[in-house]
Design a protein around this motif. Structure first.
Motif, PDB file in Angstrom:
ATOM      1  N   THR A 144       2.972  -6.219   5.748  1.00  0.00           N
ATOM      2  CA  THR A 144       2.227  -5.370   6.457  1.00  0.00           C
ATOM      3  C   THR A 144       2.618  -5.559   7.874  1.00  0.00           C
ATOM      4  O   THR A 144       3.105  -6.674   8.389  1.00  0.00           O
ATOM      5  N   HIS A 145       2.645  -4.434   8.884  1.00  0.00           N
ATOM      6  CA  HIS A 145       3.071  -4.572  10.292  1.00  0.00           C
ATOM      7  C   HIS A 145       2.253  -3.390  10.616  1.00  0.00           C
ATOM      8  O   HIS A 145       2.198  -2.368  10.074  1.00  0.00           O
ATOM      9  N   THR A 187       1.873   1.601   7.971  1.00  0.00           N
ATOM     10  CA  THR A 187       2.382   0.189   7.518  1.00  0.00           C
ATOM     11  C   THR A 187       1.387  -1.110   7.729  1.00  0.00           C
ATOM     12  O   THR A 187       1.880  -2.065   7.345  1.00  0.00           O
ATOM     13  N   ARG A 188       0.368  -0.696   8.146  1.00  0.00           N
ATOM     14  CA  ARG A 188      -0.771  -1.790   7.910  1.00  0.00           C
ATOM     15  C   ARG A 188      -1.282  -1.876   6.588  1.00  0.00           C
ATOM     16  O   ARG A 188      -1.967  -3.032   6.183  1.00  0.00           O
ATOM     17  N   THR A 189      -0.807  -1.020   5.751  1.00  0.00           N
ATOM     18  CA  THR A 189      -1.192  -1.100   4.247  1.00  0.00           C
ATOM     19  C   THR A 189      -0.317  -1.870   3.537  1.00  0.00           C
ATOM     20  O   THR A 189       1.116  -1.727   3.888  1.00  0.00           O
ATOM     21  N   LEU A 247       2.375   0.665  -2.725  1.00  0.00           N
ATOM     22  CA  LEU A 247       1.376   0.943  -1.384  1.00  0.00           C
ATOM     23  C   LEU A 247       0.085   0.299  -1.896  1.00  0.00           C
ATOM     24  O   LEU A 247      -0.428   1.236  -2.621  1.00  0.00           O
ATOM     25  N   GLY A 248      -0.150  -0.797  -1.235  1.00  0.00           N
ATOM     26  CA  GLY A 248      -1.578  -1.120  -1.612  1.00  0.00           C
ATOM     27  C   GLY A 248      -1.446  -1.439  -3.267  1.00  0.00           C
ATOM     28  O   GLY A 248      -0.728  -2.078  -3.730  1.00  0.00           O
ATOM     29  N   GLU A 249      -2.731  -0.739  -3.704  1.00  0.00           N
ATOM     30  CA  GLU A 249      -2.904  -1.014  -5.372  1.00  0.00           C
ATOM     31  C   GLU A 249      -2.003   0.072  -6.025  1.00  0.00           C
ATOM     32  O   GLU A 249      -2.199   0.241  -7.230  1.00  0.00           O
ATOM     33  N   GLN A 250      -1.492   0.967  -5.513  1.00  0.00           N
ATOM     34  CA  GLN A 250      -0.897   1.971  -6.148  1.00  0.00           C
ATOM     35  C   GLN A 250       0.653   1.896  -6.244  1.00  0.00           C
ATOM     36  O   GLN A 250       1.348   1.061  -5.200  1.00  0.00           O
TER      37      GLN A 250
END
Length: 195
Positions: free
Chosen positions: A126-127, A161-163, A144-147
């Motif tokens: 994350t950034h 990109t915080r995800t 991407l996250g849970e996907q």
């Protein structure tokens, strides 16, 4: 002495503002840049303000710290060669070819991810910022996250990109991407813990 009579002075005249712009684009303080280059914060300040004429010994570590060619710091006169000379950077198993060379703002890279079996282990990052990528060749596994997604040639993705995210080749071939990201993304991708 007038700049017309001093070609070296003409070339070096804009170094200070360029150094300041590069440092600010990276959100680096004079103290942090001093630690990175071995130059004192006072020397860096005087270089940026044009009160000190830069030497090669000062410019080389600054070019390295900012990740730019020395020519970009001194604004060397054009040679008449219009070609862009791409210099690939190998980092964390990736090959990143910078397609733009300006401080700050959105940067474009061709990114080559190694085949799935030879890639570093998946480590979601994350950034700050946003990222966009377009698949040029191969198949991409994008988490991407849970996907999780699989993208092929001609497909694109844009995301915050915080995800937590990870990008890599989905099979035994390298995956080639055109990627756009801002200064935060550039630091994240070229720092030791990038994806």
């Amino acid at each position: 002495m007038d700049n017309m009579d001093d070609p070296a002075g003409d070339v070096l005249a804009g170094v200070g503002p360029r150094l300041r712009a590069l440092r600010r684009a990276r959100s680096a303080t004079l103290a942090a840049l001093a630690d990175e280059t071995g130059l004192t914060a006072s020397t860096l300040s005087r270089l940026e303000n044009g009160k000190l004429r830069p030497t090669l010994e000062q410019l080389l570590p600054l070019a390295r710290a900012h990740g730019v060619p020395l020519d970009d710091l001194v604004a060397a006169p054009p040679t008449g060669d219009p070609r862009v000379h791409l210099r690939p950077v190998r980092h964390s198993g990736l090959v990143m070819v910078p397609l733009t060379r300006r401080p700050g703002g959105i940067q474009a890279y061709k990114v080559i991810h190694p085949p799935a079996g030879r890639a570093p282990t998946m480590n979601l990052q994350t950034h700050e910022g946003y990222e966009w990528f377009y698949v040029l060749n191969g198949q991409v596994r994008f988490v991407l996250g849970e996907q999780e997604f699989r993208l092929g040639v001609g497909e694109a993705a844009e995301f915050d990109t915080r995800t937590p995210h990870w990008i890599g080749s989905a099979d035994s071939r390298p995956a080639e991407l055109l990627a756009l990201f801002g200064p935060q993304g550039e630091r994240a991708h070229l720092a030791p813990s990038g994806h």
